[in-house]
Design a protein around this motif. Structure first.
Motif, mmCIF file in Angstrom:
data_model
loop_
_atom_site.group_PDB
_atom_site.id
_atom_site.type_symbol
_atom_site.label_atom_id
_atom_site.label_comp_id
_atom_site.label_asym_id
_atom_site.label_seq_id
_atom_site.Cartn_x
_atom_site.Cartn_y
_atom_site.Cartn_z
ATOM 1 N N LEU A 43 -60.746 53.069 81.488
ATOM 2 C CA LEU A 43 -61.873 53.972 81.309
ATOM 3 C C LEU A 43 -61.758 55.010 82.093
ATOM 4 O O LEU A 43 -61.282 54.974 83.461
ATOM 5 C CB LEU A 43 -63.081 53.356 81.234
ATOM 6 N N GLY A 44 -61.987 56.509 81.829
ATOM 7 C CA GLY A 44 -62.273 57.423 82.644
ATOM 8 C C GLY A 44 -63.150 57.377 83.607
ATOM 9 O O GLY A 44 -64.197 56.712 83.325
ATOM 10 N N LYS A 45 -62.924 58.058 84.639
ATOM 11 C CA LYS A 45 -64.002 57.921 85.558
ATOM 12 C C LYS A 45 -65.417 58.571 85.209
ATOM 13 O O LYS A 45 -66.436 58.233 85.689
ATOM 14 C CB LYS A 45 -63.541 58.695 86.969
ATOM 15 N N HIS A 46 -65.476 59.381 84.293
ATOM 16 C CA HIS A 46 -66.453 60.395 83.951
ATOM 17 C C HIS A 46 -67.118 59.837 82.560
ATOM 18 O O HIS A 46 -67.962 60.674 82.044
ATOM 19 C CB HIS A 46 -66.423 61.739 84.130
ATOM 20 N N ILE A 47 -66.442 58.641 81.975
ATOM 21 C CA ILE A 47 -66.707 58.672 80.482
ATOM 22 C C ILE A 47 -68.150 58.052 80.235
ATOM 23 O O ILE A 47 -68.700 58.455 79.074
ATOM 24 C CB ILE A 47 -65.919 57.397 80.004
ATOM 25 N N GLU A 48 -68.903 57.742 81.402
ATOM 26 C CA GLU A 48 -70.452 57.503 80.946
ATOM 27 C C GLU A 48 -71.449 58.776 81.302
ATOM 28 O O GLU A 48 -72.459 58.667 80.897
ATOM 29 C CB GLU A 48 -70.814 56.303 81.851
ATOM 30 N N ASN A 49 -70.690 60.000 81.757
ATOM 31 C CA ASN A 49 -71.514 60.817 82.071
ATOM 32 C C ASN A 49 -72.088 61.764 80.897
ATOM 33 O O ASN A 49 -71.470 61.436 79.722
ATOM 34 C CB ASN A 49 -70.598 62.048 82.978
ATOM 35 N N VAL A 50 -73.243 62.365 80.817
ATOM 36 C CA VAL A 50 -73.840 63.041 79.821
ATOM 37 C C VAL A 50 -74.313 64.462 80.378
ATOM 38 O O VAL A 50 -75.075 64.349 81.253
ATOM 39 C CB VAL A 50 -74.882 62.215 79.435
ATOM 40 N N HIS A 51 -73.964 65.395 79.821
ATOM 41 C CA HIS A 51 -74.335 66.824 80.120
ATOM 42 C C HIS A 51 -74.424 67.557 79.021
ATOM 43 O O HIS A 51 -73.934 68.043 78.261
ATOM 44 C CB HIS A 51 -73.186 67.579 80.884
ATOM 45 N N GLY A 52 -76.232 67.445 78.481
ATOM 46 C CA GLY A 52 -76.561 67.736 77.221
ATOM 47 C C GLY A 52 -75.776 67.241 76.072
ATOM 48 O O GLY A 52 -75.772 65.894 76.063
ATOM 49 N N TYR A 53 -75.061 67.945 75.233
ATOM 50 C CA TYR A 53 -74.255 67.220 74.057
ATOM 51 C C TYR A 53 -72.899 67.171 74.421
ATOM 52 O O TYR A 53 -72.238 66.636 73.670
ATOM 53 C CB TYR A 53 -74.457 68.423 72.638
ATOM 54 N N LEU A 54 -72.455 67.266 75.621
ATOM 55 C CA LEU A 54 -71.182 66.818 76.253
ATOM 56 C C LEU A 54 -71.054 65.668 77.078
ATOM 57 O O LEU A 54 -72.286 65.136 77.807
ATOM 58 C CB LEU A 54 -70.921 67.961 76.979
ATOM 59 N N ALA A 55 -70.013 65.178 77.197
ATOM 60 C CA ALA A 55 -69.530 63.817 77.876
ATOM 61 C C ALA A 55 -69.253 64.401 79.421
ATOM 62 O O ALA A 55 -68.307 63.866 79.828
ATOM 63 C CB ALA A 55 -68.689 63.037 77.490
ATOM 64 N N GLY A 56 -70.283 64.778 80.008
ATOM 65 C CA GLY A 56 -70.094 65.614 81.407
ATOM 66 C C GLY A 56 -69.784 66.820 81.446
ATOM 67 O O GLY A 56 -69.690 67.302 80.164
ATOM 68 N N THR A 57 -69.813 67.311 82.502
ATOM 69 C CA THR A 57 -69.316 68.765 82.562
ATOM 70 C C THR A 57 -67.831 69.148 82.053
ATOM 71 O O THR A 57 -67.093 68.201 82.043
ATOM 72 C CB THR A 57 -69.380 69.279 83.953
ATOM 73 N N ASP A 58 -67.512 70.250 81.935
ATOM 74 C CA ASP A 58 -66.220 70.605 81.488
ATOM 75 C C ASP A 58 -64.984 70.254 82.587
ATOM 76 O O ASP A 58 -64.034 69.840 82.254
ATOM 77 C CB ASP A 58 -66.213 72.330 81.252
ATOM 78 N N ALA A 59 -65.469 70.486 83.784
ATOM 79 C CA ALA A 59 -64.728 70.047 84.925
ATOM 80 C C ALA A 59 -64.631 68.684 84.954
ATOM 81 O O ALA A 59 -63.207 68.027 85.136
ATOM 82 C CB ALA A 59 -65.413 70.511 86.141
ATOM 83 N N GLU A 60 -65.508 67.682 84.718
ATOM 84 C CA GLU A 60 -65.495 66.383 84.761
ATOM 85 C C GLU A 60 -64.470 65.866 83.532
ATOM 86 O O GLU A 60 -63.640 64.800 83.665
ATOM 87 C CB GLU A 60 -66.706 65.643 84.651
ATOM 88 N N ARG A 61 -64.487 66.452 82.324
ATOM 89 C CA ARG A 61 -64.143 66.046 81.226
ATOM 90 C C ARG A 61 -62.512 66.341 81.339
ATOM 91 O O ARG A 61 -61.795 65.533 80.793
ATOM 92 C CB ARG A 61 -64.601 66.737 79.808
ATOM 93 N N LEU A 62 -62.217 67.606 81.665
ATOM 94 C CA LEU A 62 -61.014 67.786 82.126
ATOM 95 C C LEU A 62 -60.322 67.106 83.038
ATOM 96 O O LEU A 62 -58.990 66.802 82.935
ATOM 97 C CB LEU A 62 -61.011 69.555 82.669
ATOM 98 N N ALA A 63 -60.935 66.652 84.175
ATOM 99 C CA ALA A 63 -60.454 65.979 85.251
ATOM 100 C C ALA A 63 -59.815 64.770 84.642
ATOM 101 O O ALA A 63 -58.772 64.015 85.180
ATOM 102 C CB ALA A 63 -61.288 65.731 86.157
#
Length: 305
Positions: A43-63
């Motif tokens: 699993l991705g490191k940030h897969i459980e992150n939530v940033h509004g309607y996004l699964a983490g910030t743009d930087a986290e999802r890109l990473a």
């Protein structure tokens, strides 16, 4: 076009969420399906992150995406879900990194933006197929959808015929070209950007969900005005789920498709169970395919080597 290497039993696949946050309970329910295919899951490191309607910030999802691309132990990336957000990270993707590390990339819906960008900027074949949390975990996930994953384990020529679903011919003919496309709304959103969909001489797949008829009309009109429909070698109409008008009167989907596609000089066929539906017939993008209205078939070259 680069073709990724096929999977082997024991390989590791990465699961990330480059758009909206997945339901983690459903994701964990779906992991055994991948394990039963003989795969290990990372699993991705940030897969459980939530940033509004996004699964983490743009930087986290890109990473997470870049991490999976450059991880030599990861042989495929299978997305958890779509939703919204891949277009926000497209301009910062390292396409040279993808070229140096070509691997299976699998998903659909909002992932259409990534399919288009990767196919055009990195020259890599990608796969339009069911995702982990949104599809594999669904109680209606069926045998045809499940069997679609087998094309990742060995080079497989796919044939879609009326054995799978009834097909309707809007314009007769036969055409061969590179298969491209995906979600209609996402394809329209690429227009005027560095990732604008290329359709000249290609077979264009269109599908969508939760769009009212007038919205589908509007988006097809935009593709028409941009010259994308007349440039295509053929049009494949996938599933348009829950495309119901909220207000009457309304044109039907059939009337809309006939208006925009019925007068084209290339073959057009509808009824393909490709999209937000079950069964969901998974297909590779960036490979040669042949659409024949006489045979009522779509034959697609293998996506892996």
């Amino acid at each position: 076009m680069l073709q990724p290497q096929s999977l082997q039993k024991g390989d590791t696949v990465g699961v990330i969420a480059p758009a909206s946050p997945p339901d983690m309970k459903r994701l964990y329910q779906a992991i055994p399906f991948l394990e039963n295919l003989g795969l290990r899951v990372k699993l991705g490191k940030h897969i459980e992150n939530v940033h509004g309607y996004l699964a983490g910030t743009d930087a986290e999802r890109l990473a997470d995406f870049h991490d999976m691309i450059q991880d030599d132990t990861v042989k495929a990336i299978i997305f958890a879900r779509g939703g919204y957000g891949t277009g926000r990270i497209a301009s910062n993707i390292d396409f040279d990194l993808i070229k140096k590390n070509p691997k299976i990339i699998w998903g659909y819906s909002d992932i259409t933006y990534l399919h288009t960008a990767i196919c055009q900027k990195a020259g890599l074949v990608t796969f339009h197929g069911p995702m982990v949390a949104s599809d594999v975990a669904d109680p209606d996930f069926d045998d045809i959808s499940s069997a679609s994953f087998q094309q990742l384990f060995e080079p497989t020529t796919l044939t879609y015929s009326e054995d799978i679903s009834p097909l309707e011919t809007l314009v007769e003919g036969k055409a061969t070209g590179e298969l491209v496309g995906g979600n209609l709304a996402l394809l329209v959103s690429t227009l005027g950007t560095d990732f604008e969909i290329h359709t000249k001489g290609k077979l264009l797949l269109l599908e969508d969900i939760h769009e009212q008829p007038y919205r589908i009309d509007s988006m097809l009109n935009q593709l028409k005005l941009a010259g994308k429909l007349e440039q295509a070698a053929g049009i494949i109409i996938g599933d348009f789920a829950d495309a119901k008008p909220k207000h009457e009167p309304s044109l039907s989907l059939e009337e809309i498709f006939t208006h925009y596609l019925g007068g084209l000089s290339c073959p057009v066929m509808a009824g393909f169970k490709i999209g937000h539906c079950f069964p969901h017939f998974a297909v590779p993008f960036g490979v040669e395919a042949t659409l024949s209205t006489e045979k009522k078939s779509l034959v697609i070259n293998p996506g892996v080597q």
